[in-house]
Design an enzyme around this catalytic site. Structure first.
Site, PDB file in Angstrom:
ATOM      1  N   ASP A   9       0.832  -3.548  -2.457  1.00  0.00           N
ATOM      2  CA  ASP A   9       1.934  -3.475  -1.782  1.00  0.00           C
ATOM      3  C   ASP A   9       1.537  -2.161  -1.160  1.00  0.00           C
ATOM      4  O   ASP A   9       1.120  -1.377  -0.748  1.00  0.00           O
ATOM      5  CB  ASP A   9       3.025  -3.992  -1.998  1.00  0.00           C
ATOM      6  CG  ASP A   9       4.084  -3.914  -0.221  1.00  0.00           C
ATOM      7  OD1 ASP A   9       3.715  -3.835   0.379  1.00  0.00           O
ATOM      8  OD2 ASP A   9       4.820  -2.751  -0.223  1.00  0.00           O
ATOM      9  N   LEU A  10       1.487  -2.574   0.391  1.00  0.00           N
ATOM     10  CA  LEU A  10       1.263  -0.986   1.169  1.00  0.00           C
ATOM     11  C   LEU A  10       3.274  -0.883   1.402  1.00  0.00           C
ATOM     12  O   LEU A  10       2.996   0.347   0.830  1.00  0.00           O
ATOM     13  CB  LEU A  10       1.076  -1.433   2.852  1.00  0.00           C
ATOM     14  CG  LEU A  10      -0.464  -1.378   2.254  1.00  0.00           C
ATOM     15  CD1 LEU A  10      -1.243  -1.913   3.502  1.00  0.00           C
ATOM     16  CD2 LEU A  10      -1.323  -0.371   2.505  1.00  0.00           C
ATOM     17  N   ASP A  11       3.594  -1.703   2.616  1.00  0.00           N
ATOM     18  CA  ASP A  11       4.891  -0.491   2.725  1.00  0.00           C
ATOM     19  C   ASP A  11       6.373  -0.872   1.940  1.00  0.00           C
ATOM     20  O   ASP A  11       6.579  -1.557   1.513  1.00  0.00           O
ATOM     21  CB  ASP A  11       5.458  -1.309   4.377  1.00  0.00           C
ATOM     22  CG  ASP A  11       3.949  -0.963   5.425  1.00  0.00           C
ATOM     23  OD1 ASP A  11       5.018  -0.523   6.566  1.00  0.00           O
ATOM     24  OD2 ASP A  11       3.967  -2.245   6.171  1.00  0.00           O
ATOM     25  N   THR A  42      -0.292  -7.314   1.207  1.00  0.00           N
ATOM     26  CA  THR A  42       0.291  -6.735   2.169  1.00  0.00           C
ATOM     27  C   THR A  42       0.691  -7.705   3.139  1.00  0.00           C
ATOM     28  O   THR A  42       0.424  -9.181   3.458  1.00  0.00           O
ATOM     29  CB  THR A  42       0.051  -5.862   3.105  1.00  0.00           C
ATOM     30  OG1 THR A  42       0.525  -5.487   3.805  1.00  0.00           O
ATOM     31  CG2 THR A  42      -1.411  -6.614   3.548  1.00  0.00           C
ATOM     32  N   LYS A 200       1.824 -14.463  -1.190  1.00  0.00           N
ATOM     33  CA  LYS A 200       1.141 -12.681  -1.696  1.00  0.00           C
ATOM     34  C   LYS A 200       0.869 -13.798  -3.157  1.00  0.00           C
ATOM     35  O   LYS A 200      -0.074 -13.835  -4.037  1.00  0.00           O
ATOM     36  CB  LYS A 200       1.943 -12.083  -2.079  1.00  0.00           C
ATOM     37  CG  LYS A 200       2.057 -11.167  -0.857  1.00  0.00           C
ATOM     38  CD  LYS A 200       2.988  -9.856  -0.655  1.00  0.00           C
ATOM     39  CE  LYS A 200       3.001  -9.210   0.182  1.00  0.00           C
ATOM     40  NZ  LYS A 200       2.904  -7.330  -0.343  1.00  0.00           N
ATOM     41  N   ASP A 223       7.973  -3.517  -3.821  1.00  0.00           N
ATOM     42  CA  ASP A 223       9.315  -3.060  -3.697  1.00  0.00           C
ATOM     43  C   ASP A 223      10.470  -4.091  -3.002  1.00  0.00           C
ATOM     44  O   ASP A 223      11.421  -3.925  -2.496  1.00  0.00           O
ATOM     45  CB  ASP A 223       9.272  -1.777  -2.379  1.00  0.00           C
ATOM     46  CG  ASP A 223       9.061  -1.833  -0.862  1.00  0.00           C
ATOM     47  OD1 ASP A 223       9.980  -1.653  -0.049  1.00  0.00           O
ATOM     48  OD2 ASP A 223       8.204  -2.771  -0.851  1.00  0.00           O
ATOM     49  N   ASN A 226       9.241 -10.068  -0.675  1.00  0.00           N
ATOM     50  CA  ASN A 226       7.988 -11.138  -0.547  1.00  0.00           C
ATOM     51  C   ASN A 226       6.797 -10.506  -0.955  1.00  0.00           C
ATOM     52  O   ASN A 226       5.685 -11.089  -2.071  1.00  0.00           O
ATOM     53  CB  ASN A 226       7.516 -10.887   0.887  1.00  0.00           C
ATOM     54  CG  ASN A 226       7.370  -9.342   0.880  1.00  0.00           C
ATOM     55  OD1 ASN A 226       7.789  -8.816   1.015  1.00  0.00           O
ATOM     56  ND2 ASN A 226       6.467  -8.974   2.266  1.00  0.00           N
TER      57      ASN A 226
END
Length: 274
Positions: A9-11, A42, A200, A223, A226
């Site tokens: 994941d990114l954010d 993401t 995802k 985190d 999603n």
């Protein structure tokens, strides 16, 4: 276990709170690229993820908008997708307007929001995007009419609805919304609405099957809500220390450090020898 894939994941995970990749994290990811597939998974539009894909030196496709589509930057093409139908998108827009909700629409090649009802985080995102050269700059636009924008686009990837979280969650529970959409919390006051069935985890599973990779050979790190579907799919699901409790409960491992520390490097050192 010999892990072959790292799904990131990114954010809130790869990115710090101020949307940077810490140099030790970037170096750890770079150190495993030649022996493992590093795949970004993401909620972002592919244009908003592009600067980070570029910074990490990746050549792999990216799973975008919570599993709605797979994008290949090398060929600038969509490899697989399950977009929201235009009729359903039009009805969603009308329903959201009737509830007085602020929203963002992710379409074929950009993210758009209302010029008359600007959203703070999108204005921040616009300013952030301007730092990048045109070749990798995220595409964000304010529009006078969502309906006009919809009519001009071939794809609608997802909607993001922001506001009082109780009101947004009540909207997500409406029977028509639940019939057509997956609503997954992506921030404390935002819920992402992708076409029902898109997650995802489901898109990652399809990617793995296409490449004959067992999910048991995957480490997935995230985190937020999603991310739960891909953490549950992976052989090793890792929640960041800053993750919501529900995400931690779905994970096999929780990092000691948050996304503002070296949580990812810790995982890569332990499970990939980075």
């Amino acid at each position: 276990m010999n892990y072959r894939v790292l799904a990131l994941d990114l954010d809130g995970t790869t990115l710090t709170s101020d949307h940077r990749i810490l140099p030790p994290v970037r170096e750890a990811i770079a150190s495993i690229r030649d022996r493992a597939t590093v795949l970004l998974v993401t909620g972002r539009h592919h244009t908003a993820a592009r600067p980070y894909h570029h910074e990490l030196g990746l050549s792999t496709p990216i799973i975008c908008c919570n599993g709605t589509y797979v994008y290949d930057y090398r060929t600038e093409s969509v490899l697989a997708a399950d977009a929201i139908g235009h009729d359903v998108a039009r009805d969603f827009l009308a329903l959201a307007a009737g509830h007085g909700l602020n929203l963002v629409m992710y379409v074929t090649d950009r993210m758009v929001y209302s010029a008359s009802r600007p959203i703070d985080y999108m204005q921040v995102l616009e300013r952030w995007a301007q730092q990048f050269p045109a070749t990798i700059r995220p595409s964000i636009a304010r529009v006078a009419s969502f309906d006009d924008e919809l009519a001009s686009q071939s794809h609608v990837w997802k909607f993001v609805v922001e506001g009082d979280i109780d009101g947004v969650e009540a909207f997500a529970r409406l029977p028509w919304v639940q019939e057509h959409f997956n609503g997954e919390k992506s921030w404390r006051n935002r819920i992402d609405f992708a076409r029902r069935g898109n997650t995802k985890g489901s898109r990652l599973a399809a990617f793995l099957a296409q490449h004959a990779i067992d999910p048991a050979e995957v480490v997935a790190i995230g985190d937020n809500h999603n991310d739960i579907s891909m953490l549950q799919l992976a052989g090793l699901g890792v929640a960041m220390a800053n993750a919501d409790d529900a995400v931690k409960q779905a994970a096999d491992v929780v990092t000691e450090e948050t996304n503002d520390g070296l949580g990812i490097r810790e995982v890569l050192h332990r499970y990939f020898g980075a």
